[in-house]
Design a protein around this motif. Structure first.
Motif, PDB file in Angstrom:
ATOM      1  N   GLU A   1      65.671 -30.582 -32.535  1.00  0.00           N
ATOM      2  CA  GLU A   1      65.463 -30.505 -31.087  1.00  0.00           C
ATOM      3  C   GLU A   1      63.959 -30.587 -30.784  1.00  0.00           C
ATOM      4  O   GLU A   1      63.530 -31.304 -29.868  1.00  0.00           O
ATOM      5  N   TYR A   2      63.183 -29.893 -31.584  1.00  0.00           N
ATOM      6  CA  TYR A   2      61.726 -29.933 -31.429  1.00  0.00           C
ATOM      7  C   TYR A   2      61.196 -31.351 -31.679  1.00  0.00           C
ATOM      8  O   TYR A   2      60.383 -31.870 -30.912  1.00  0.00           O
ATOM      9  N   ASP A   3      61.687 -31.996 -32.745  1.00  0.00           N
ATOM     10  CA  ASP A   3      61.268 -33.374 -33.041  1.00  0.00           C
ATOM     11  C   ASP A   3      61.640 -34.318 -31.901  1.00  0.00           C
ATOM     12  O   ASP A   3      60.861 -35.191 -31.523  1.00  0.00           O
TER      13      ASP A   3
ATOM     14  N   ARG B   1      61.011 -28.790 -23.483  1.00  0.00           N
ATOM     15  CA  ARG B   1      59.975 -28.682 -24.515  1.00  0.00           C
ATOM     16  C   ARG B   1      59.648 -27.227 -24.803  1.00  0.00           C
ATOM     17  O   ARG B   1      59.518 -26.828 -25.965  1.00  0.00           O
TER      18      ARG B   1
ATOM     19  N   TYR C   1      57.182 -24.901 -39.133  1.00  0.00           N
ATOM     20  CA  TYR C   1      57.444 -26.273 -38.700  1.00  0.00           C
ATOM     21  C   TYR C   1      56.404 -26.746 -37.686  1.00  0.00           C
ATOM     22  O   TYR C   1      56.195 -27.930 -37.512  1.00  0.00           O
TER      23      TYR C   1
ATOM     24  N   ALA D   1      62.484 -25.708 -26.762  1.00  0.00           N
ATOM     25  CA  ALA D   1      62.484 -26.158 -28.152  1.00  0.00           C
ATOM     26  C   ALA D   1      61.375 -25.455 -28.943  1.00  0.00           C
ATOM     27  O   ALA D   1      61.587 -25.047 -30.097  1.00  0.00           O
ATOM     28  N   GLU D   2      60.204 -25.293 -28.312  1.00  0.00           N
ATOM     29  CA  GLU D   2      59.103 -24.610 -29.011  1.00  0.00           C
ATOM     30  C   GLU D   2      59.449 -23.156 -29.295  1.00  0.00           C
ATOM     31  O   GLU D   2      59.130 -22.627 -30.365  1.00  0.00           O
TER      32      GLU D   2
ATOM     33  N   GLU E   1      64.910 -27.576 -35.400  1.00  0.00           N
ATOM     34  CA  GLU E   1      63.839 -28.482 -35.844  1.00  0.00           C
ATOM     35  C   GLU E   1      64.041 -29.871 -35.251  1.00  0.00           C
ATOM     36  O   GLU E   1      63.094 -30.525 -34.812  1.00  0.00           O
TER      37      GLU E   1
ATOM     38  N   ILE F   1      61.959 -22.966 -32.190  1.00  0.00           N
ATOM     39  CA  ILE F   1      61.365 -23.229 -33.498  1.00  0.00           C
ATOM     40  C   ILE F   1      60.429 -22.085 -33.899  1.00  0.00           C
ATOM     41  O   ILE F   1      60.296 -21.771 -35.087  1.00  0.00           O
TER      42      ILE F   1
END
Lengths: 120, 348
Positions: free
Chosen positions: B340-342, A101, A115, A104-105, B338, A108
């Motif tokens: 991956e985040y979702d 997590r 996003y 991923a953060e 995006e 992004i």
């Protein structure tokens, strides 16, 4: 890096400003669209130059902790992917998810920080 | 069959006009003229053209032609995936639109097909409908304010109609059950030699929950999303762009409709940025598709999110590998972040 000012980030910024302030207003259609895409891509580079180093360092610490082994980012990410597929991370699922997590953060935050907002 | 060749002395619209004039004379009578021919979209996999057939009696028939590209590029190949991406040719696509319409789904009329010869690749024609296909406009413009609240239900209803088409009626297509489809996309990811822990976790999560996928097997549209539907003031007017059709679990279409990438900023509306899953499922049941469980939709939403991530990778590597150098493709490659985040928000 043997560079004078403007440094790398400042050069990228200069090109981005040129594209958005001088090219974008004077083109249309497909070219206007691709100009916006190029401006966004350069903004990713600028954010990466500013924040990427700290993110890499933190990711490396997390990976070493998670996998209990040394290596560089590329090696440890390959090992983590292999271990997930082999089912070897099932006993550390919470720690694994926390790492994924955060990664991923961070990705992004560099690739498209809008996003993270409600209307991004 | 001789491959179609563009005559260097003619422009592409000039050559196509001659082809269309010949065919429209057969369909609508000799003397039928071609007006307003304009190319609507590029894309490596097809050409879309809009024109009017001006009949000898003065009537005008607005038409769309979708044909294989004249400058055909080889489909992207993936190491370890000899069969390549799931896709159908134009003749199959046109036939599927006809079948979907006959099954009760809103679909444009496909009055006739375009045969390949030395001047043109093959394709199909549709009557041109009035409406909007751009997802952002469907979500923002006042003209669709009355349509938006109805769309999720109508889309569910339409999907149930074309998912119900008897397999025996369908043209020859590839088919993959859930487990095989997972392996298909994982093999594509592997072909890039770019280990991806987030996507790897997504594949493992799905593999461990395959029983949630359900065991239905039917026609899949394959790219059923806000962007491939035609909407007018009353709601859904047509399901378009069947080029990724295949056989598989039909809930994949429903989950794909729920992927965040087609919500264009309206995240609170999970279905295409305009509706809720309950409306989608109500419409699906009303259309004869049965009651699909929420967990099944969640499974396929996760699958769709991961699939969109792999498709972003494909476009990114189409640029990196030099098959088509494009700043747009390079940027889309980064949109994998995006998804991956979702995924991390969807998974436990």
């Amino acid at each position: 890096m043997p560079t004078d000012r403007p440094n790398t980030a400042e050069l990228v910024e200069a090109v981005r400003e040129f594209l958005s302030d001088h090219v974008a207003p004077n083109v249309e259609g497909q070219l206007a669209f691709h100009t916006r895409v190029a401006v966004n891509a350069l903004a990713i580079v600028e954010r990466t130059l500013a924040q990427g180093g700290a993110m890499d360092a933190a990711e490396l610490v997390r990976l070493k902790d998670l996998l209990k082994q040394n290596g560089d980012l590329e090696e440890l990410n390959a090992e983590l992917s292999r271990a997930i597929r082999a089912g070897e991370m099932d006993d550390r699922k919470d720690a694994l998810l926390a790492h994924l997590r955060q990664t991923a953060e961070d990705k992004i935050a560099l690739a498209n920080p809008r996003y993270l907002t409600k209307r991004g | 069959m001789t491959a179609a060749i563009q005559d260097p002395k003619l422009t592409a619209p000039q050559q196509l006009t001659a082809v269309l004039r010949d065919q429209m004379a057969v369909e609508y009578g000799s003397g039928t003229k071609i007006g307003g021919l304009v190319r609507l979209s590029g894309g490596a996999s097809r050409e879309t053209w809009s024109f009017d057939a001006l009949k000898p009696d003065g009537a005008r028939q607005p038409l769309i032609l979708k044909r294989d590209p004249m400058d055909r590029q080889a489909d992207k190949q993936f190491e370890g995936v000899p069969e390549g991406r799931l896709a159908v040719d134009r003749l199959t696509e046109g036939r599927l639109i006809q079948l979907a319409g006959e099954a009760g789904a809103p679909a444009p009329t496909v009055p006739f097909f375009l045969a390949a010869d030395e001047r043109t690749t093959c394709g199909f024609f549709t009557h041109r409908l009035i409406g909007e296909t751009l997802g952002r406009r469907i979500l923002r413009e006042d003209a669709y304010a009355q349509a938006r609240p109805k769309l999720a239900f109508q889309i569910g209803h339409a999907a149930a109609c074309f998912h119900g088409i008897d397999l025996d009626l369908l043209p020859e297509m590839r088919g993959l059950r859930a487990a095989a489809e997972l392996l298909h996309y994982r093999a594509i990811m592997d072909s890039f030699h770019q280990p991806h822990a987030g996507f790897e976790y997504g594949f493992s999560w799905l593999r461990e929950r395959l029983e949630l996928a359900g065991d239905r097997y039917a026609l899949n549209h394959g790219d059923f999303r806000n962007g491939n539907i035609l909407v007018d003031g009353n709601g859904l007017a047509g399901v378009l762009d069947w080029e990724s059709a295949h056989l598989g679990n039909p809930s994949a279409d429903l989950g794909w409709m729920c992927v965040r990438a087609w919500r264009y900023g309206y995240h609170d509306k999970v279905v295409g940025g305009f509706g809720d899953v309950s409306e989608l499922l109500d419409g699906y049941a009303a259309g004869g598709g049965g009651r699909v469980r929420r967990e099944e939709i969640h499974f396929w939403q996760v699958f769709g999110t991961l699939r969109w991530g792999i498709l972003c990778m494909i476009l990114g590597f189409t640029h990196i590998d030099g098959e088509q150098r494009s700043v747009e493709y390079a940027a889309i490659g980064r949109r994998a972040a995006e998804t991956e985040y979702d995924l991390m928000l969807l998974l436990d």
